[in-house]
Design a protein around this motif. Structure first.
Motif, PDB file in Angstrom:
ATOM      1  N   VAL A 222     -12.163  11.770 -11.458  1.00 56.98           N
ATOM      2  CA  VAL A 222     -11.650  12.830 -12.335  1.00 56.98           C
ATOM      3  C   VAL A 222     -11.930  12.469 -13.798  1.00 56.98           C
ATOM      4  N   PRO A 223     -12.644  13.325 -14.528  1.00 58.59           N
ATOM      5  CA  PRO A 223     -12.819  13.056 -15.964  1.00 58.59           C
ATOM      6  C   PRO A 223     -11.467  13.196 -16.691  1.00 58.59           C
ATOM      7  N   ILE A 224     -11.149  12.210 -17.512  1.00 47.16           N
ATOM      8  CA  ILE A 224      -9.874  12.192 -18.224  1.00 47.16           C
ATOM      9  C   ILE A 224     -10.154  12.264 -19.718  1.00 47.16           C
ATOM     10  N   LEU A 225      -9.653  13.299 -20.366  1.00 39.59           N
ATOM     11  CA  LEU A 225      -9.781  13.407 -21.827  1.00 39.59           C
ATOM     12  C   LEU A 225      -8.432  13.075 -22.449  1.00 39.59           C
ATOM     13  N   LEU A 226      -8.373  11.918 -23.082  1.00 37.63           N
ATOM     14  CA  LEU A 226      -7.124  11.492 -23.725  1.00 37.63           C
ATOM     15  C   LEU A 226      -7.214  11.768 -25.216  1.00 37.63           C
ATOM     16  N   LYS A 227      -6.168  12.359 -25.744  1.00 45.40           N
ATOM     17  CA  LYS A 227      -6.089  12.508 -27.205  1.00 45.40           C
ATOM     18  C   LYS A 227      -4.771  11.929 -27.686  1.00 45.40           C
ATOM     19  N   TRP A 228      -4.845  11.218 -28.810  1.00 41.31           N
ATOM     20  CA  TRP A 228      -3.625  10.792 -29.486  1.00 41.31           C
ATOM     21  C   TRP A 228      -3.088  11.964 -30.299  1.00 41.31           C
ATOM     22  N   THR A 229      -1.799  11.913 -30.585  1.00 42.09           N
ATOM     23  CA  THR A 229      -1.199  12.906 -31.476  1.00 42.09           C
ATOM     24  C   THR A 229      -1.276  12.397 -32.907  1.00 42.09           C
ATOM     25  N   ARG A 230      -0.981  13.255 -33.826  1.00 36.81           N
ATOM     26  CA  ARG A 230      -0.925  12.854 -35.241  1.00 36.81           C
ATOM     27  C   ARG A 230       0.049  11.686 -35.430  1.00 36.81           C
ATOM     28  N   GLU A 231       1.212  11.805 -34.805  1.00 38.11           N
ATOM     29  CA  GLU A 231       2.216  10.749 -34.961  1.00 38.11           C
ATOM     30  C   GLU A 231       1.706   9.429 -34.375  1.00 38.11           C
ATOM     31  N   GLU A 232       1.026   9.493 -33.241  1.00 33.97           N
ATOM     32  CA  GLU A 232       0.485   8.254 -32.669  1.00 33.97           C
ATOM     33  C   GLU A 232      -0.526   7.610 -33.602  1.00 33.97           C
ATOM     34  N   GLU A 233      -1.432   8.428 -34.154  1.00 36.15           N
ATOM     35  CA  GLU A 233      -2.455   7.858 -35.041  1.00 36.15           C
ATOM     36  C   GLU A 233      -1.792   7.202 -36.246  1.00 36.15           C
ATOM     37  N   HIS A 234      -0.799   7.870 -36.824  1.00 37.88           N
ATOM     38  CA  HIS A 234      -0.114   7.296 -37.988  1.00 37.88           C
ATOM     39  C   HIS A 234       0.644   6.015 -37.625  1.00 37.88           C
ATOM     40  N   CYS A 235       1.264   6.001 -36.458  1.00 37.51           N
ATOM     41  CA  CYS A 235       2.155   4.887 -36.119  1.00 37.51           C
ATOM     42  C   CYS A 235       1.452   3.738 -35.412  1.00 37.51           C
ATOM     43  N   TRP A 236       0.340   4.002 -34.735  1.00 36.51           N
ATOM     44  CA  TRP A 236      -0.218   2.988 -33.833  1.00 36.51           C
ATOM     45  C   TRP A 236      -1.607   2.504 -34.183  1.00 36.51           C
ATOM     46  N   GLU A 237      -2.282   3.137 -35.135  1.00 36.45           N
ATOM     47  CA  GLU A 237      -3.583   2.587 -35.515  1.00 36.45           C
ATOM     48  C   GLU A 237      -3.353   1.208 -36.158  1.00 36.45           C
ATOM     49  N   PRO A 238      -4.358   0.335 -36.118  1.00 39.12           N
ATOM     50  CA  PRO A 238      -4.217  -0.937 -36.835  1.00 39.12           C
ATOM     51  C   PRO A 238      -4.411  -0.698 -38.332  1.00 39.12           C
ATOM     52  N   TYR A 239      -3.447  -1.119 -39.124  1.00 40.85           N
ATOM     53  CA  TYR A 239      -3.484  -0.824 -40.564  1.00 40.85           C
ATOM     54  C   TYR A 239      -4.363  -1.814 -41.319  1.00 40.85           C
ATOM     55  N   ALA A 240      -4.737  -1.399 -42.527  1.00 40.67           N
ATOM     56  CA  ALA A 240      -5.279  -2.376 -43.476  1.00 40.67           C
ATOM     57  C   ALA A 240      -4.116  -3.268 -43.878  1.00 40.67           C
ATOM     58  N   PRO A 241      -4.309  -4.602 -43.819  1.00 34.50           N
ATOM     59  CA  PRO A 241      -3.174  -5.479 -44.105  1.00 34.50           C
ATOM     60  C   PRO A 241      -2.705  -5.384 -45.553  1.00 34.50           C
ATOM     61  N   ALA A 242      -1.406  -5.569 -45.730  1.00 34.42           N
ATOM     62  CA  ALA A 242      -0.886  -5.738 -47.094  1.00 34.42           C
ATOM     63  C   ALA A 242      -1.543  -6.987 -47.677  1.00 34.42           C
ATOM     64  N   MET A 243      -1.761  -6.972 -48.977  1.00 35.94           N
ATOM     65  CA  MET A 243      -2.521  -8.070 -49.588  1.00 35.94           C
ATOM     66  C   MET A 243      -2.001  -8.363 -50.997  1.00 35.94           C
ATOM     67  N   VAL A 244      -2.037  -9.639 -51.337  1.00 40.26           N
ATOM     68  CA  VAL A 244      -1.659 -10.084 -52.681  1.00 40.26           C
ATOM     69  C   VAL A 244      -2.816 -10.887 -53.256  1.00 40.26           C
ATOM     70  N   VAL A 245      -3.081 -10.703 -54.538  1.00 39.17           N
ATOM     71  CA  VAL A 245      -4.076 -11.515 -55.235  1.00 39.17           C
ATOM     72  C   VAL A 245      -3.408 -12.083 -56.484  1.00 39.17           C
ATOM     73  N   GLU A 246      -3.350 -13.403 -56.560  1.00 32.35           N
ATOM     74  CA  GLU A 246      -2.751 -14.072 -57.722  1.00 32.35           C
ATOM     75  C   GLU A 246      -3.858 -14.616 -58.603  1.00 32.35           C
ATOM     76  N   LEU A 247      -3.866 -14.177 -59.836  1.00 27.66           N
ATOM     77  CA  LEU A 247      -4.887 -14.630 -60.778  1.00 27.66           C
ATOM     78  C   LEU A 247      -4.260 -15.499 -61.852  1.00 27.66           C
ATOM     79  N   ALA A 248      -5.026 -16.471 -62.294  1.00 25.36           N
ATOM     80  CA  ALA A 248      -4.644 -17.281 -63.452  1.00 25.36           C
ATOM     81  C   ALA A 248      -5.923 -17.561 -64.225  1.00 25.36           C
TER      82      ALA A 248
END
Lengths: 151, 705
Positions: free
Chosen positions: B375-401
C-alpha cells in the motif's frame, strides 16, 4: 442532501463530508493539487483560491460554506486575461524559488488586479501580506504584480 | 569529491529519447541547481535547452554526491557536469574528424551540432552520443568553453511556468492508486512516552475506516481520505495518556553556553579545530562583548512529507530530503533492511534551508508502509509538527575580546559556543544515522540519540566563519561544544556563520564607533584581499546613491566571505525605528563576488533570498518553549518576515569570468544580520547583541543600557 461545488467553471457533486475544509476537497477529491496546504490555520496563504473573484483562504472553512459560489483554483487562473498576465509576469520576473507559495500569490495578485487594475504599493502590500514566502522571493513577486498591472 | 567518486562521463551524461540527459546527485531545493546544470551542459555541448533533461535524483541511478548543502552544488556537481561535458565534446570532435576528415581544431560545435566549415557535414550531438562509449574517464583538465560557449541567453528557471499554473508536483501532491494518507500522533513533547490509549477511541477510528499503526510510542493513523485522517488523529491524540516525565528543561540557554558547560574545547587555527590545550584569554583586551542567537527554525512553508511503499522485497521512498544516499543507509539500518532493498527518489518539497523534518518524515512513512505491504503511504506532517519537531538551528553564543590601538586591531579573541549543527542522519559509528532520526527514539526498541561529536572540519559547524576575514594580529579562536541542551538541533543555512559573522561584523562597527572612523575605512584597513576591497568599494559607491537618511533612520554595513573561501558579500541596510522600536527595512544594497557567474539571475535570487531569510531571523524569529513543550507552534507564535517589511533591494554582482565559480546560497545571511544590527544602532544608539531585534527586545536593551 448532496453538496455541489462550482469549481473552475463546472459543477461537481461532492462525496466528501461537507464539513471538510475546501482545500482538502479540492486536492483529495477533485484532484486539483495546485492549491497548497501550508498551515491549515489561515496564517500562510498557500491555499488561496478565487471565490467570486476574491482571494479566499480555503484551509479552514468547510466546503459546504462555498456552495453556490464561483470557485476558481490556480489550475483555472490562466483562463482569464488578468490571470494570464499575472502568470506571465511571475515567470518574467522569476518570482519564485521553491514555488510552494506561488499558487497562493498568483491567486492573490489576480484577485487584487480584478479589483484595482492599477494598485498602488500599499494596496499590493496589503493583498500579499497574508502570504508567507520563506525563500525570500518577495521583491520579485512585488515586481511581478506591478508588471502584470502595467501590461 | 563528486568527480573522484564518479569519474566516468556516463555517470553524469546520457541520452534518452534523442534528448541529452544530465545526471546529478544534488537536489533542487529552489536554489536552481538544475537550471545551472542545464546551462553548463549547454555552454559545453551547445545542445538547445529544450533538448536537455535533468534526471530524477534517485539512489542507484544518480551519482552519490552526499548532501546538497554548504553552497557546494555549483562547485561539485556543476564542475563535474562541466568537465564531463567538456571531455565529451573533445571525444565527439575527435570522432567527427576521424570519420569525416578535417583538423579537430576546424570543427565547430554550435546549436547542438558539430559542423566542418566548407562542407555539408552537420552531426547532431545527441545523435553522436548514442554511438559514443560514455563509460570512459572524465578528463579533469579538458578545456572548457571559453567565456560563455553557449549561444542562448540563460535558461528560464526550471519548473517556474508549472509553479504559476499549479501543476508543479511536490511530494505532497503524489497520488497513487490505492494510496492511504497518514498522520503521526505526537506526544506533547520530546521527553514524553506513551502510557496507554483508550481502546474505545481506537475502535471509533476503525469504525470510520481508519487504522492505527503503532511501534512503541510511535503512533500513526492511516485512511483513504486525507481530512478524516487529520480529524481522526486529533481525536486519537486526545485519547492518549502520556508519561510526560520531567518535561522540557526551562533553562536560559545562553546561561549554559559557557566555558564551564563545554564538553569539548578546541583551538581553531586557519578555520580548523585542533586537538590539545586551549590557551587562556590573555588579559588586557580593551573591548569585550558577547553576541547571542536563540534557537531558530527552518520553518519550511510546507510541512514535511514522504511517500513510501513496501512490496515485501523493496522499499520505495519519495522524499524531499537533501541527502538521499545517507538517508538510504540510515533508513535501511533503522528498518533492518539491506540498503539495496531501499530506493530513495527525491521529489521537491518547499524550500528547506537545511535539515528540516524531511528525513524524519521519510522514515516515518516507511515504518507505516512496512506495516501495510503493497500500500502506498503518503505521510504529511502538520504545521504544528513542523514547528515543534523539526531539528532547530542551535542557540549560539560568540564571545569576542580585542585590543585596538590607533585604529588597528592588535589582538583578537573569538569563542563560539553551541550544541551540534550536525544532526543529519549520516552513517557512522554507533548507528549514528538511525540515532538522529526522530521516530527511532519512540519505537518499541528505541535507538537513543548519540551524544554529539565535535565537527573538526575546516569552517564546519559552529566555527564556520569564526576566523575573521581581516588581517588581525594575535588571533585566538576557540570552539566550545555544549551538549545536553533542551532541543534537537541540526544544520540550518550557514551553520555557525550566521552568529559568527553577526558577532564579528557588529564588532567591526563597534570598533569604528570607538575609533571615530568610517565603517568602510576600518574594514579596508584590515583587508589585504583585493577582491574584498573591490566589493567594499563597489558597495560604498552604491551607498552614495541611496537617498539621504532622515534623523530617525540608521544605516549599517557588513562584509564577509562565506567560509573565508567562497562568495564575498558586502551589504548595506537602511532602517527606520519608530517610538515603539518597530524596525522598518527601507533600503538594502548587496554587492557580491561569486567568481565566474553561471546563472546570473539565480545567483541574485539566492543573495536576495539569503538577505530576506536573515532579515527574518534578525527581526522576528525565536523558538519559545516551556516545561510543557514547544510554544512556537504556528506562524502567530513564531512570526516571520512578510510582504509588509520588504525593503527596496539592489544587487550588484561583480562577474569574475576567470575565477572559479563558488556557491552563494549562504553568502548573504551573516552580513545581513550584522548590517541590520549596525543600522539599528545608527538609528537608535542601542546596540543589539542578542537576536532577534523585536520591539520588546530593543526596549529591554535600551533600559538595561
Amino acid at each position: 442532501m448532496t453538496l455541489t461545488l462550482h469549481v473552475n467553471g463546472r459543477d461537481h457533486v461532492i462525496t466528501s463530508d461537507p464539513d471538510t475544509p475546501l482545500a482538502y476537497v479540492l486536492r483529495d477529491e477533485l484532484k486539483l493539487k495546485g492549491t497548497k496546504l501550508g498551515c491549515g490555520l489561515e496564517q500562510c496563504g498557500a491555499c488561496a483560491v478565487l471565490v467570486d473573484g476574491q482571494a479566499v483562504l480555503s484551509c479552514v472553512s468547510s466546503a459546504a460554506s462555498f456552495a453556490g459560489r464561483d470557485i476558481n483554483t490556480i489550475e483555472a487562473v490562466g483562463e482569464t486575461d488578468i490571470g494570464r498576465r499575472v502568470q506571465a509576469a511571475f515567470v518574467a520576473q522569476s518570482a519564485a524559488q521553491c514555488g510552494y507559495c506561488t499558487a497562493g500569490l498568483v491567486i492573490a495578485a489576480t484577485s487584487l488586479l480584478g479589483r484595482h487594475p492599477l494598485p498602488d504599493d500599499t494596496a499590493i502590500t496589503e493583498a500579499l501580506t497574508p502570504h508567507i514566502c520563506r525563500c525570500g522571493s518577495h521583491p520579485r513577486v512585488l515586481r511581478a504584480v506591478k508588471q502584470a498591472a502595467e501590461t | 569529491m563528486s568527480l573522484d567518486a564518479h569519474p566516468l562521463i556516463a555517470d553524469w551524461i546520457g541520452t534518452r529519447d534523442g534528448r541529452l540527459l544530465i545526471r546529478t546527485g544534488k537536489v533542487d531545493i529552489g536554489q536552481r541547481i538544475s537550471t545551472a546544470l542545464l546551462q553548463i551542459a549547454h555552454e559545453e555541448l551547445t545542445v538547445p535547452y529544450e533538448l536537455i533533461d535533468i534526471a530524477a535524483v534517485r539512489t542507484g541511478e544518480s551519482p552519490d554526491e552526499g548532501i546538497t548543502s554548504g553552497s557546494n552544488s555549483v562547485e561539485q556537481s556543476g564542475n563535474a557536469v562541466r568537465r564531463a561535458s567538456a571531455t565529451l565534446r573533445g571525444l565527439l570532435i575527435a570522432d567527427a574528424a576521424e570519420r569525416y576528415g578535417g583538423e579537430k581544431s576546424d570543427w565547430i560545435v554550435e546549436g547542438g551540432a558539430l559542423h566542418l566549415p566548407g562542407t555539408n557535414h552537420r552531426l547532431l550531438v545527441t545523435e553522436m552520443i548514442k554511438d559514443t562509449h560514455l563509460a570512459c574517464p572524465i578528463d579533469p583538465e579538458a578545456s572548457i568553453a571559453q567565456g560563455h560557449g553557449g549561444t542562448l541567453p540563460a535558461p528560464p528557471m526550471r519548473g517556474l511556468t508549472a509553479m504559476t499554473a499549479g501543476n508543479y508536483t511536490f511530494v505532497h501532491d503524489l497520488d497513487l492508486p490505492g494510496m492511504l494518507h497518514a498522520r503521526v500522533i505526537r506526544p506533547p513533547h520530546a521527553k514524553a512516552r506513551l502510557k496507554s490509549i483508550e481502546e474505545s477511541a481506537i475502535q471509533r477510528a476503525e469504525a470510520k475506516g481508519l487504522r492505527l499503526i503503532q511501534d512503541g510510542s510511535f503512533l500513526a493513523l492511516i485512511g483513504p481520505k486525507e481530512w478524516p485522517v487529520v480529524e481522526g488523529a486529533l481525536k486519537l491524540s486526545a485519547a492518549c495518556d502520556w508519561d510526560i516525565g520531567d518535561g522540557i528543561p526551562e533553562i536560559d540557554v545562553f546561561g549554559h553556553l559557557t566555558t564551564a558547560k563545554a564538553v569539548g574545547r578546541f583551538l581553531v587555527v586557519d578555520g580548523t579545530p585542533q586537538q590539545g590545550p586551549v590557551p587562556d584569554l590573555p588579559s588586557g583586551h580593551n573591548f569585550k562583548a558577547r553576541y547571542e542567537r536563540p534557537y531558530q527554525m527552518h520553518g519550511a512553508l510546507a510541512p514535511s512529507a514522504a511517500l513510501a511503499q513496501w512490496d515485501g522485497e523493496k522499499l520505495c521512498v519519495h522524499t524531499h530530503s537533501q541527502g538521499i544516499y545517507p538517508l538510504r543507509e540510515s533508513m535501511a539500518d533503522s528498518l533492518g533492511l539491506d540498503k539495496n532493498q531501499v530506493e530513495i527518489t527525491h521529489v521537491p518539497g518547499s524550500g528547506c534551508y537545511g535539515h528540516n523534518g524531511a528525513d524524519d518524515a521519510a522514515l516515518e512513512a516507511a515504518l507505516i508502509a512496512l506495516a501495510m505491504p503493497a500500500v502506498p503511504i503518503l505521510l504529511k506532517w502538520t504545521r504544528e509538527e513542523e514547528h515543534c519537531w523539526e531539528p532547530y538551528a542551535p542557540a549560539m553564543v560568540v564571545e569576542l575580546a580585542a585590543t585596538m590601538e590607533r585604529g588597528r586591531i592588535t589582538a583578537f579573541s573569538a569563542e563560539a559556543f553551541s550544541d551540534t549543527h550536525r544532526g543529519r542522519p549520516r552513517p557512522g559509528p554507533n548507528r549514528a544515522g538511525p540515532s538522529k532520526q526522530l521516530a527511532n527514539r519512540f519505537r518499541l526498541e528505541p535507538i537513543a540519540p548519540n551524544s554529539a561529536q565535535p565537527n573538526m572540519g575546516r569552517h564546519a559547524g559552529m566555527h564556520r566563519n569564526l576566523d575573521p576575514i581581516y588581517d588581525f594580529a594575535n588571533k585566538r579562536l576557540v570552539k566550545n561544544l555544549v551538549t545536553g541542551l533542551p532541543h534537537r538541533t541540526s544544520a540550518m543555512r550557514t551553520l555557525g556563520a550566521a552568529a559568527n559573522i553577526f558577532a564579528i561584523e557588529s564588532f567591526m562597527d563597534e570598533m569604528a564607533r570607538i575609533d571615530g572612523s568610517d565603517p568602510f575605512a576600518i574594514r579596508r584597513a584590515h583587508l589585504s584581499d583585493p577582491r574584498a576591497v573591490a566589493v567594499l568599494d563597489a558597495l560604498e559607491r552604491q551607498v552614495a546613491e541611496l537617498p539621504g537618511l532622515p534623523a530617525t533612520d540608521g544605516r549599517g554595513i557588513a562584509y564577509a566571505q562565506y567560509k573565508n573561501q567562497m562568495t564575498r558579500v558586502g551589504i548595506c541596510v537602511d532602517v527606520s525605528a519608530n517610538d515603539r522600536a518597530e524596525i522598518r527595512l527601507n533600503h538594502c544594497v548587496i554587492v557580491a563576488d561569486a567568481g565566474r557567474v553561471i546563472d546570473a539571475d539565480g545567483l541574485v535570487a539566492q543573495l536576495e533570498g539569503g538577505f530576506l531569510q536573515a532579515a527574518s531571523w534578525s527581526l522576528y524569529e525565536k523558538v519559545v518553549w516551556n516545561r510543557d513543550g514547544i510554544q512556537s507552534r504556528d506562524w502567530d507564535s513564531y512570526p516571520v518576515i512578510r510582504f509588509d517589511n520588504i525593503p527596496a533591494i539592489k544587487v550588484i554582482v561583480l562577474d569574475r569570468p576567470d575565477e572559479r565559480s563558488v556557491g552563494a546560497g549562504e553568502a548573504s545571511p551573516g552580513p545581513t544580520i550584522a548590517a541590520i544590527a549596525n543600522a539599528i544602532f545608527d538609528a537608535t544608539g542601542i546596540r543589539m547583541r542578542r537576536m532577534p531585534f523585536r520591539p520588546d527586545d530593543i526596549l529591554r536593551q535600551a533600559v538595561s543600557e
